[in-house]
Design a protein around this motif. Structure first.
Motif, PDB file in Angstrom:
ATOM      1  N   MET A  36      35.201  35.405  41.316  1.00  0.00           N
ATOM      2  CA  MET A  36      36.626  35.636  41.526  1.00  0.00           C
ATOM      3  C   MET A  36      37.294  34.388  42.105  1.00  0.00           C
ATOM      4  O   MET A  36      37.880  34.401  43.176  1.00  0.00           O
ATOM      5  CB  MET A  36      36.849  36.817  42.468  1.00  0.00           C
ATOM      6  CG  MET A  36      36.552  38.156  41.853  1.00  0.00           C
ATOM      7  SD  MET A  36      36.927  39.533  42.947  1.00  0.00           S
ATOM      8  CE  MET A  36      35.686  39.304  44.193  1.00  0.00           C
ATOM      9  N   TYR A  77      39.118  43.379  40.914  1.00  0.00           N
ATOM     10  CA  TYR A  77      40.294  42.763  41.557  1.00  0.00           C
ATOM     11  C   TYR A  77      41.010  43.766  42.450  1.00  0.00           C
ATOM     12  O   TYR A  77      41.416  43.427  43.573  1.00  0.00           O
ATOM     13  CB  TYR A  77      41.258  42.231  40.490  1.00  0.00           C
ATOM     14  CG  TYR A  77      42.431  41.482  41.085  1.00  0.00           C
ATOM     15  CD1 TYR A  77      42.287  40.151  41.459  1.00  0.00           C
ATOM     16  CD2 TYR A  77      43.657  42.103  41.287  1.00  0.00           C
ATOM     17  CE1 TYR A  77      43.351  39.458  42.034  1.00  0.00           C
ATOM     18  CE2 TYR A  77      44.721  41.422  41.852  1.00  0.00           C
ATOM     19  CZ  TYR A  77      44.563  40.100  42.224  1.00  0.00           C
ATOM     20  OH  TYR A  77      45.618  39.415  42.804  1.00  0.00           O
ATOM     21  N   GLY A 127      39.102  41.685  44.855  1.00  0.00           N
ATOM     22  CA  GLY A 127      39.576  40.367  44.429  1.00  0.00           C
ATOM     23  C   GLY A 127      40.944  40.022  44.977  1.00  0.00           C
ATOM     24  O   GLY A 127      41.222  38.868  45.305  1.00  0.00           O
ATOM     25  N   ASN A 128      41.805  41.021  45.108  1.00  0.00           N
ATOM     26  CA  ASN A 128      43.144  40.753  45.630  1.00  0.00           C
ATOM     27  C   ASN A 128      43.091  40.228  47.053  1.00  0.00           C
ATOM     28  O   ASN A 128      43.964  39.477  47.480  1.00  0.00           O
ATOM     29  CB  ASN A 128      44.011  42.012  45.538  1.00  0.00           C
ATOM     30  CG  ASN A 128      43.611  43.088  46.520  1.00  0.00           C
ATOM     31  OD1 ASN A 128      44.070  43.112  47.647  1.00  0.00           O
ATOM     32  ND2 ASN A 128      42.737  44.006  46.091  1.00  0.00           N
ATOM     33  N   HIS A 143      42.462  36.609  46.797  1.00  0.00           N
ATOM     34  CA  HIS A 143      43.655  35.980  46.236  1.00  0.00           C
ATOM     35  C   HIS A 143      44.776  35.894  47.263  1.00  0.00           C
ATOM     36  O   HIS A 143      45.523  34.908  47.323  1.00  0.00           O
ATOM     37  CB  HIS A 143      44.112  36.787  45.010  1.00  0.00           C
ATOM     38  CG  HIS A 143      44.922  36.010  44.047  1.00  0.00           C
ATOM     39  ND1 HIS A 143      45.522  36.588  42.940  1.00  0.00           N
ATOM     40  CD2 HIS A 143      45.265  34.696  43.992  1.00  0.00           C
ATOM     41  CE1 HIS A 143      46.179  35.656  42.268  1.00  0.00           C
ATOM     42  NE2 HIS A 143      46.047  34.514  42.884  1.00  0.00           N
TER      43      HIS A 143
END
Length: 223
Positions: free
Chosen positions: A1, A94, A98-99, A102
């Motif tokens: 990721m 995500y 994953g978020n 990020h």
């Protein structure tokens, strides 16, 4: 990721539907307030209805906490960092985790939000009860307390510096997981399983990047 750009402001948009999007956010106080009465009641049932001794309740509870730490490691390593060529699975990974990589400063998604949390907790209770029977009424509260402590520790690692010197390796292990190598440092509430399975960063050789760490920490709210 791996992401071309780590966002230090705002948060990921997981769903176009505003109601679904709202359900992806949660506050630590709400989650603690939701679970503590339920977990306490389950232990009470274990003692009064299922005749579990105080000693059994304590040992089962501690066993549940310990099992959580192992579950946490496996989930973070193999589920949250799921590698797949399928877009659908990539999206699931995500949404689950994953978020956070990020948008590491998003403080609203470190605890699983209430609605999906309740659904998953109910399924886990059913599985525990299927396997453990009456012992679930103390083991499961310990397991869920492990989750609450894990999520709180994760929040703390992104909120402030380690309050005690002995906690520094835990903070460093997670920070390095974010900015150095996502294939190491899976423990959040502890480093036990990283040390056992050889995924612990060698902190004697790693030099802190204070700027990168700063980018991982929550922004202080302006007064």
């Amino acid at each position: 990721m791996k992401f071309n750009k780590i966002n230090n402001k705002g948060q990921a948009k997981l769903f176009e539907n505003p109601y679904l999007e709202m359900l992806t956010k949660g506050h630590p106080a709400i989650i603690w307030g939701m679970y503590i009465p339920v977990l306490t009641y389950l232990i009470y049932l274990g003692y009064t209805t299922y005749n579990l001794s105080v000693q059994s309740l304590i040992l089962l509870f501690l066993g549940g906490v310990l099992f959580w730490t192992f579950f946490e490691y496996l989930a973070h390593r193999y589920l949250f960092h799921l590698l797949s060529e399928k877009p659908s699975l990539q999206r699931v990974a995500y949404i689950m985790h994953g978020n956070h990589h990020h948008y590491p400063r998003d403080r609203q998604r470190l605890f699983m939000p209430p609605v999906p949390s309740i659904i998953l907790a109910a399924l886990l209770f059913a599985l525990h009860y299927l396997l453990l029977g009456k012992f679930t009424f103390s083991f499961y509260p310990g397991f869920m307390m492990g989750y609450l402590l894990y999520a709180s520790m994760h929040y703390a690692i992104h909120a402030f510096a380690p309050p005690f010197k002995f906690m520094k390796p835990l903070w460093s292990n997670h920070h390095l997981h974010h900015y150095k190598d996502e294939a190491l440092g899976f423990g959040v509430s502890n480093t036990i399983w990283d040390r056992i399975f050889g995924t612990m960063f060698d902190l004697t050789k790693e030099k802190e990047d204070k700027e990168k760490i700063k980018e991982l920490m929550f922004e202080k709210k302006k007064k």
